[in-house]
Design a protein around this motif. Structure first.
Motif, PDB file in Angstrom:
ATOM      1  N   ASN A  66       0.821  -1.213   0.000  1.00 36.22           N
ATOM      2  CA  ASN A  66       0.000   0.000   0.000  1.00 36.22           C
ATOM      3  C   ASN A  66       0.854   1.261   0.000  1.00 36.22           C
ATOM      4  N   GLU A  67       1.957   1.254   0.726  1.00 30.23           N
ATOM      5  CA  GLU A  67       2.856   2.410   0.734  1.00 30.23           C
ATOM      6  C   GLU A  67       3.519   2.592  -0.625  1.00 30.23           C
ATOM      7  N   LYS A  69       2.207   1.822  -3.479  1.00 24.77           N
ATOM      8  CA  LYS A  69       1.176   2.379  -4.365  1.00 24.77           C
ATOM      9  C   LYS A  69       1.029   3.888  -4.172  1.00 24.77           C
ATOM     10  N   LYS A  70       1.248   4.365  -2.955  1.00 24.58           N
ATOM     11  CA  LYS A  70       1.142   5.801  -2.659  1.00 24.58           C
ATOM     12  C   LYS A  70       2.253   6.620  -3.306  1.00 24.58           C
ATOM     13  N   GLU A  72       3.104   6.600  -6.378  1.00 26.26           N
ATOM     14  CA  GLU A  72       2.822   6.887  -7.786  1.00 26.26           C
ATOM     15  C   GLU A  72       2.626   8.382  -8.034  1.00 26.26           C
TER      16      GLU A  72
END
Length: 147
Positions: A66-67, A69-70, A72
């Motif tokens: 999740n980190e 993905k952040k 991007e």
């Protein structure tokens, strides 16, 4: 023909070389996340943890995913993308420059210090200064020093 000016960040980095702009990476991360949810891998990891303790860390893996993905970048630097409150961007705009390459003090600039440890900033800024913002891209240095 690629518009190199469009992809040249204020600091002298080339946006298309940056990990946060790697569309393939973020497509794969999203695909992986969706697949893991679809097959309920969390349940599988819970079962596997009984025979392999590394699966006890599955929730940490999901946190890291999740980190990642952040990270991007959804917009180019010159369009306000990348770091939201970028001091370099603010400085360039304050000075009414196109980029750091126009500043006589870029070699001593403390705002660029962090980037110098990771990227070929000084080389890039010299190339932009010498060849112009539309003709420097094929002469740029390694985006990341470890590559």
């Amino acid at each position: 023909m690629i518009n190199h000016e469009k992809y040249t960040a204020y600091c002298g980095l080339y946006c298309l070389d940056c990990i946060p702009s790697n569309k393939k990476l973020f497509n794969i991360l999203n695909e992986l996340e969706n697949l893991l949810e679809e097959i309920k891998f969390d349940k599988y990891a819970e079962l596997k943890s009984k025979t392999n303790e590394k699966f006890n860390d599955y929730s940490k893996f999901v946190e890291v995913l999740n980190e990642m993905k952040k990270l991007e970048c959804v917009a180019l630097c010159t369009e306000g993308g990348c770091k939201k409150n970028c001091k370099i961007r603010e400085c360039v705009k304050e000075k009414n420059f196109q980029g750091c390459w126009e500043c006589k003090e870029f070699k001593e600039c403390e705002l660029l210090d962090y980037l110098k440890g990771i990227h070929s900033i000084e080389h890039n800024l010299e190339m932009i200064r010498k060849y112009g913002v539309n003709n420097w891209a094929d002469k740029r240095g390694k985006h990341y020093n470890w590559l």
